[in-house]
Every structure is written in C-alpha cells, then in structure tokens.
Design a protein around this motif. Structure first.
Motif, PDB file in Angstrom:
ATOM      1  N   UNK A   1      32.582  31.312  31.636  1.00  0.00           N
ATOM      2  CA  UNK A   1      34.061  32.000  31.644  1.00  0.00           C
ATOM      3  C   UNK A   1      34.761  31.842  32.518  1.00  0.00           C
ATOM      4  N   UNK A   2      35.459  32.102  32.946  1.00  0.00           N
ATOM      5  CA  UNK A   2      36.838  32.535  34.369  1.00  0.00           C
ATOM      6  C   UNK A   2      37.773  32.847  33.742  1.00  0.00           C
ATOM      7  N   UNK A   3      38.252  33.818  35.252  1.00  0.00           N
ATOM      8  CA  UNK A   3      40.311  34.066  35.152  1.00  0.00           C
ATOM      9  C   UNK A   3      40.315  34.162  36.702  1.00  0.00           C
ATOM     10  N   UNK A   4      41.460  33.744  37.138  1.00  0.00           N
ATOM     11  CA  UNK A   4      42.269  33.772  37.961  1.00  0.00           C
ATOM     12  C   UNK A   4      42.323  35.535  38.538  1.00  0.00           C
ATOM     13  N   UNK A   5      41.542  35.465  40.217  1.00  0.00           N
ATOM     14  CA  UNK A   5      42.442  37.224  41.192  1.00  0.00           C
ATOM     15  C   UNK A   5      43.343  37.349  41.250  1.00  0.00           C
ATOM     16  N   UNK A   6      44.168  38.005  40.828  1.00  0.00           N
ATOM     17  CA  UNK A   6      45.181  37.801  41.769  1.00  0.00           C
ATOM     18  C   UNK A   6      45.700  39.350  42.817  1.00  0.00           C
ATOM     19  N   UNK A   7      46.239  39.105  44.175  1.00  0.00           N
ATOM     20  CA  UNK A   7      46.375  40.399  44.872  1.00  0.00           C
ATOM     21  C   UNK A   7      47.305  40.884  43.961  1.00  0.00           C
ATOM     22  N   UNK A   8      46.700  42.551  44.318  1.00  0.00           N
ATOM     23  CA  UNK A   8      47.238  43.317  44.154  1.00  0.00           C
ATOM     24  C   UNK A   8      47.995  43.623  42.443  1.00  0.00           C
ATOM     25  N   UNK A   9      47.172  43.234  41.416  1.00  0.00           N
ATOM     26  CA  UNK A   9      47.367  43.027  40.189  1.00  0.00           C
ATOM     27  C   UNK A   9      45.470  43.433  39.718  1.00  0.00           C
ATOM     28  N   UNK A  10      45.783  44.217  38.416  1.00  0.00           N
ATOM     29  CA  UNK A  10      44.583  43.904  37.246  1.00  0.00           C
ATOM     30  C   UNK A  10      44.645  42.553  36.688  1.00  0.00           C
ATOM     31  N   UNK A  11      43.162  42.390  37.086  1.00  0.00           N
ATOM     32  CA  UNK A  11      43.293  40.774  35.194  1.00  0.00           C
ATOM     33  C   UNK A  11      42.283  41.352  34.709  1.00  0.00           C
ATOM     34  N   UNK A  12      42.083  41.451  33.560  1.00  0.00           N
ATOM     35  CA  UNK A  12      41.219  41.646  32.355  1.00  0.00           C
ATOM     36  C   UNK A  12      39.920  40.328  31.481  1.00  0.00           C
TER      37      UNK A  12
END
Lengths: 631, 170
Positions: B125-136
């Motif tokens: 699985x994958x998700x993009x990790x963006x600066x300044x924000x939580x991504x779950x």
C-alpha cells in the motif's frame, strides 16, 4: 514552403537535444543496472536534464516546429506577428534548455524535472540557491516559449484562411475548434470547412496558455524564494499548480502530433481523412477536459480533511473523457489506411508503427488513469514504461516521419539511404517497445521509479532490458550517419529493386541477428542478475546462521544498519553502502559513544532514530559500525 | 490491493494482443485494389464513439468505488505515527498486531515523500506524505512478519536509502 527554414531550425535544434538527452537516458539506465555506477546526486541531476531535455526540448520542441509546416500545408501560412512569435519561441526554448543543462550538469541541481515544491529548496547540500534560481528561470523561459508558440498558432488559425463567415473572435475560435462540423449554420464557413489538422492545434493553443500561466507564477515565486527564504507557498497548492501544467504539456506533444498524422496519413493513403462530423465532438471534449484532469497525477495525495480526495475522484471521469479524441482519431486514421494503396516506404512504416504505439501506450495510460489501479502502479516503473513508449515511439515517430518526409519533399534532399532509415525506425521501435515492456513489468513487480539504484531483487530484469537500450542507441547512430550524408548532399544510395531478393533477405537476416543478440544478451543479463540477487540472499542466510542460534552482535547491528536505511547517507564498505550525504564512516571512524549519541538524538541533517530503533538496536548498530569501520 | 497487479497484468496483456491483431489486420488490408465505402466508414464513427463511451463508463462504474479517500479511522485501529524527513522514516510504534486495522498517520518535516509499504518485493500500500499536513493510510495486515517502508516520491539525493522496517505480530 515559406516556413521551411523556420521549421528546419526547430528540427535541427530538437534533434541535437534528442541526442544529448538520449545519451543521458542511456547512462542512467545502465548505471541502474550496476554498470559504471554514477554517484546518487549525479544520477538524479542527469535524470532531471534527461527528462526536461527529452520531453520538452526534443519531442515538444520538434512537434511545435512541425505544427508550422502542417498549418502552411493546409493553407494557414504564418502571418507577420506569428512569424515573430515563432522566432521568439525558438530562442526562448534553446536558451531555456541550455539553462537547464547548466543548472543540472554543472551546478548539480537534481530536483527531477517535476521539481516538486519545496524540494528545490532542500538540496541536502548537493545544490544551492543559485542552481535553484537558474533552473527555475530556465524552466520559466521554456514555459514562455510554450506561451509564445500558442499565440503564434492562435494568430495563424484565426486568420483569413479560416474562411469564417462571421468575423467575431468567439465565432472564429468556434470555427477553428471544428464546431462548424456540429453546427454548420452557427459556425459557418465559405467556401471550405476548417481542415481537420487545424482543430487539435487550436485546442492545444488555447489550453497551454491556461495551463502555463499559473506555473510561470510559481516559477517566479521560486526565483524569489531562492534569495528570500521567508517567502513560500503551500506545498499541496504548488503540487496542483505543477500538474495543472504537467498534464496538458503531455498533450502539447500529442495534439500537434495528431495534426501531423491528420496531414500525412491521408496524403500517403491517397484519400481524404475518413472522419465523420462526430470527430469534432472529440475535440470539443478535449479542449475542456485537458485542463481539468491534472489531479490524476496526485491520486495518492489525500491529506486528512482536505478537498484533494474529492478533486481526485472527479478527475477519473474527465481523464477517461480524454480517451475519446485518441479513440476517434485512431479510428479515422486507421480507416484512412484500411484497404488503401498504402505503400511501405519509411514514412509510411514510421507512421504506422507510431499509430500502433499510440494505441498500446494509450491503453497502459487508461490503467494509470483508474484510481483503483493507480494505487498499485503510482510512482513505480509502470509509469515510466507508459510514457516512454508514448513519447518515443508515438510522438517521436511522428517527428522522425516528419523529418523523413520533409527532407525530400520540402527541402529537396532525398534521403541518402532509405534502407538505413528503415533500420533506424525498426531498431528504435523494437528497442523502445521491449524496454518499455520491461518497465511495465518491473512496475507491476513493485519496482519504484526515480531510484538511482533499485532495491535488490530487480537486478535480473534491469540487466535483461539493457541490450534493448543499446539497440536504441545503435539505431540513433544509424540515424545520425544517414542524416549527415543526406544533409551534406551525398549521392543517394539506389533504392532496392523488386528483384533484389538476396539483398532484402540479407538485411532481414542481419536485423534478426541484431534482435536475437539483444535477446541473448538480455537473457544472459537476466540470469546474471538473478545469480547476484540469490548470492546476496545466501550471504545473509549464512551470516544469520553463523555458529549459534543467537545472531552475533555484528550480524544484528548490520541488519539494523541495512534496514534503518543508514547506507542511504553513509558510506560503509562492510555494508556495501556508498551514501554521500552524511560523513563517510570508513574515513571518519567515529567512536562508539558518538555513534550512539548521533543515532539516538540526531544532529543537523541526521534525524533522530530514538522512536524507530530500540536502545538495544542502537547499541547493536553502534557496535557493528565501530567494529567494521575502515575495514 | 491484493491481486490488483495480476488483474492489471492480465487485462493489459489481453489489450495488447487485441491491439496487435487489429494492427496486423490493418497491415494485411493495404495494397487491396477494392477501396472500401469511406462514407459508410465515416458514418460508422458515431457508433464507434458509442462503443468507446460504453466501455469507459463500464470501467468507471466498475472501479470508482475503490478509492482510498474519506476513510474514517476505525475505533479499534492501532495508530502508528509516521514521521518523514530527508532521508529517514520514524515509526512509533514499529510493531503492530495482525488482523487489526492500522492507521498510519504520516507527516513530512520537509519535502514531499511517499510512504510505500512492501513485504519483501511485494507491494502492499502507499500514500503521499505532504509537508505541513497529516495524511492517514489505513491498512489491515493479514500476514505476520517484517514489512519494509520505501520512499515512493522522489525527495532528493538520499531518496533510495530512505528505508525502514516494522513488524506485524500475533
């Protein structure tokens, strides 16, 4: 042809860029296969130059030039303003590409060609603010080149050659977009309807202005930020702005290429384009959908409580809508060739192979466009396979077909050797198609894209693909020799006669041998790569089993070193790592307490591993490093 | 995600073979002295549009439900805080239980990263990790063992070395 010299300059400059960026592409792929390995930042810097150079500086630039010829061919000659804009475009593009080369190759900017904000400002000591500023400025020039080109195209298509009955600008835009095929009274023309080739050029002329301006603003911001670090923008917004441009720019390649197909295929098939009025529907869809599909590049971005997920869902149907212009164009072009007197000269063969690649690369694009599938292929080598096939053997083949057609028919220079030209095309087709297939396969196996060296396990398939990369290189050498001879006016080699059965057979045999050699070398590479991979595994197993049931401290420490990613930044010979971001452990040979302290709390660029590693693991890795450093 | 790679492989292989067959048929048709009725072919383009739209709508309806968006974290989920920075991951905790949903709450300290989970060479699985924000990213593991994290968004010179592991236990 009045635009002959102008088009020629575009083709020469873009071909020079092709050769340079193609060479970089070969270098980085062979480095990935572990032959003549480049340093990590060098690899990424060359990748950055390769991407921008090949995509915008070769394919984009070349079809931009061919567009002027297409327009003149269908009766739309550049007017004085368009001519000035076309000149400006050439200079802006050439200077922009030169700036990209200087900032990457000489100033080590390696933020990749999508320069995802704010990466250009986090060079990890590899490049500085001047490199970022020069890179941003250079891309800005290329962006301005796109805008001036759009204006040149719009100035031309909206001119008197349109034969629009009503003269209002909105009406003329509608006519140029082909709406007269759907509403002949509202968008009336007299005496002739708009030529089909004009429609895709109008579409992209409008869309690229809309697509480029926000990116230009971001690039200006980046130049300012390079010198005043207080300035910054929201990274998620910047990502959307980048792709707001980044998708339409794909069609800056495809739509002019379609205009070339629309012009050349009917000419060579000796019948008008087989198109129903419904083809205008496709382009009406395209002009709108093209600027509302950007977010399919960020399907995997969905920060909590942001609107990004909703935007992404909306982009799947709009992206699917963009299949329609391709599907109808392929139908029309295919039916124009169907049961025609199509001969198999080099131009015909190139266009035909281009259409096949358009179809198959388009289908792999439908996979990426589907969110449920993109979850698996996003940022893997699948994507790399998809767009290399599309860019080289579809768009690039339109460029090559254009060159092979224009040389004798516009510039009065018959191709020196038609059979070498066919060799060029077939070897390129086979090499690119097979190499792209390897990428698609590696992507489905989970191989990530943009890795200077892939995680272990992909050695075999990378080495197997390498001979096909070499095939593409050989093909371009053939192309250069043939072009050199053609342009210097060498006596054309006699075309093969019908009776030259022996010659045809010999050529066929040589080509088969070349392809089989590539296959053989590929197979050898595959087994060699697999052998290397399995011997790695064996080493680990043997060490793990070493002596007793509890692994020694060294083995445990080595496992921590490898799995925590220490090697990404540090060189340590014993662990086969060659990272250059942090200190070289073999040279600095830090004492054990220092290693424990740095791993636990971090310092500067080095992050703290307190949360990720247990105190026991930190002790183990420190023991291991101090035991093997410098050995 | 399980089996999606296989679905893609099979679907794309079939599509490629069909494309090749159509192309060969087109190749074989040339040089034919009897030209077809091109008006009829042009008229048929409307039906072709209908066919294409039908296929696309079918694909859309079949796939649009499988997006990763708007998922709420289940109440029994194990929360793993993922910190990303050039060029390392930190996972707290780095051990989770099998069969119970895991919510990876990712955040980047500097640039865009991609949180990609692998088991061996198998992509999970994958998700993009963006600066300044939580991504779950919410995922339930069905297999125990050691999983690897790779970075799936280019983040600079140490991108390839940005590796971490975590354990899934009973």
């Amino acid at each position: 042809v009045r635009s002959g010299r102008l088009v020629g300059r575009y083709l020469v400059a873009s071909t020079v860029i092709l050769l340079a960026s193609g060479l970089l592409g070969i270098l980085i792929r062979e480095s990935q296969a572990g032959i003549g390995t480049l340093g990590a930042n060098t690899w990424y810097a060359l990748m950055t130059a390769h991407g921008l150079g090949a995509f915008v500086g070769w394919a984009g630039f070349a079809v931009m030039g061919l567009a002027y010829w297409v327009l003149e061919e269908v009766g739309f000659e550049l007017r004085p303003l368009g001519r000035v804009l076309a000149e400006a475009t050439w200079w802006l593009m050439v200077v922009g590409v030169a700036g990209v080369i200087v900032s990457t190759v000489f100033m080590h900017f390696a933020g990749s060609w999508v320069f995802l904000y704010p990466l250009p400002f986090h060079g990890a000591g590899q490049w500085g603010k001047w490199a970022t500023a020069l890179f941003s400025g250079s891309v800005l020039l290329a962006g301005l080149a796109i805008v001036t080109w759009c204006l040149a195209i719009l100035d031309t298509v909206l001119g008197p050659a349109l034969h629009a009955v009503k003269s209002g600008i909105g009406n003329r835009l509608g006519v140029a977009l082909g709406l007269g095929y759907l509403w002949p009274k509202r968008f009336a023309t007299n005496p002739t309807p708009v030529p089909y080739a004009v429609i895709p050029l109008t579409v992209i002329g409008i869309d690229m202005i809309i697509a480029t301006l926000p990116l230009a603003a971001l690039l200006v911001e980046m130049i300012i930020q390079a010198f005043s670090p207080g300035v910054h923008v929201d990274p998620l917004l910047a990502k959307n702005v980048l792709w707001w441009f980044g998708h339409p720019v794909v069609y800056l390649l495809l739509f002019p290429a379609v205009a070339v197909y629309y012009t050349l295929v009917p000419k060579l098939a000796n019948r008008p384009l087989v198109a129903g009025n419904v083809i205008a529907v496709a382009w009406a869809v395209a002009v709108v959908a093209n600027v509302v599909v950007w977010a399919h590049h960020v399907y995997l971005d969905h920060p909590d409580s942001s609107a990004q997920g909703t935007i992404n869902v909306l982009m799947q149907p709009t992206t699917f809508a963009l299949v329609i212009p391709s599907a109808l164009s392929l139908y029309s072009l295919g039916m124009t060739i169907y049961r025609s007197d199509w001969t198999w000269g080099v131009v015909e063969t190139t266009l035909f192979l281009g259409l096949f690649s358009w179809l198959t690369a388009g289908l792999s694009g439908v996979i990426n466009a589907t969110i449920a599938f993109d979850k698996v292929v996003h940022n893997t080598l699948w994507i790399v396979g998809h767009f290399h096939q599309m860019a080289i053997v579809n768009i690039g083949f339109v460029v090559f077909a254009g060159i092979y057609y224009l040389l004798p028919n516009v510039y009065g220079k018959p191709i020196w050797s038609e059979s070498l030209a066919k060799w060029h095309i077939w070897l390129t087709f086979i090499g690119v198609t097979v190499n792209s297939a390897f990428w698609l396969w590696q992507g489905l196996e989970g191989a990530p894209r943009r890795f200077a060296s892939l995680p272990s396990g992909y050695e075999a398939s990378t080495r197997a693909a390498l001979p096909f990369v070499a095939l593409v290189a050989v093909a371009q050498v053939i192309f250069v020799v043939n072009m050199w001879q053609t342009l210097t006016g060498a006596e054309p080699r006699p075309a093969r006669q019908k009776g030259d059965g022996m010659l045809v057979a010999a050529e066929g045999a040589i080509m088969m041998i070349a392809v089989f050699l590539a296959l053989g070398a590929g197979a050898a590479g595959f087994f060699l790569g697999r052998g290397t991979a399995s011997s790695h595994t064996k080493t680990v197993t043997v060490q793990g089993a070493g002596g007793s049931t509890t692994p020694s401290v060294n083995t445990q420490g080595k496992q921590v070193f490898t799995s925590a990613g220490c090697g990404g930044c540090h060189t340590l010979k014993d662990a086969d790592s060659s990272g250059t971001i942090g200190p070289n452990l073999d040279q600095t040979r830090p004492p054990r307490p220092l290693v424990v302290a740095r791993v636990t709390d971090g310092m500067g660029k080095m992050p703290s591993f307190k949360g990720q590693l247990s105190p026991k693991q930190i002790q183990a890795v420190a023991a291991y490093v101090t035991a093997v450093e410098g050995k | 995600v399980a089996g999606t790679d296989r679905t893609i492989l099979i679907a794309y292989a079939i599509a490629t073979v069909l494309s090749a067959l159509v192309t060969l048929a087109l190749f074989a048709s040339t040089g034919n002295r009897r030209p077809p009725d091109t008006h009829k072919l042009a008229e048929f383009e409307k039906r072709w549009l209908g066919i294409v739209v039908a296929i696309l709508v079918a694909l859309l309806v079949a796939t649009i439900w499988f997006t990763p968006y708007g998922k709420t974290t289940p109440s029994d989920a194990q929360v793993v805080a993922v910190n990303a920075e050039q060029f390392a991951w930190q996972l707290k905790p780095s051990r989770v239980r099998v069969g119970v949903p895991v919510a990876f709450v990712t955040r980047s300290q500097d640039v865009n990263h991609g949180f990609g989970i692998y088991k061996g060479h198998k992509f999970i699985a994958q998700i993009q990790v963006v600066p300044d924000r939580d991504s779950t990213l919410i995922h339930t593991f069905h297999q125990t063992g050691t999983y690897t994290v790779l970075c799936l968004e280019f983040c600079g010179v140490g991108h390839g070395g940005m590796v971490a592991t975590f354990a899934v236990t009973k």
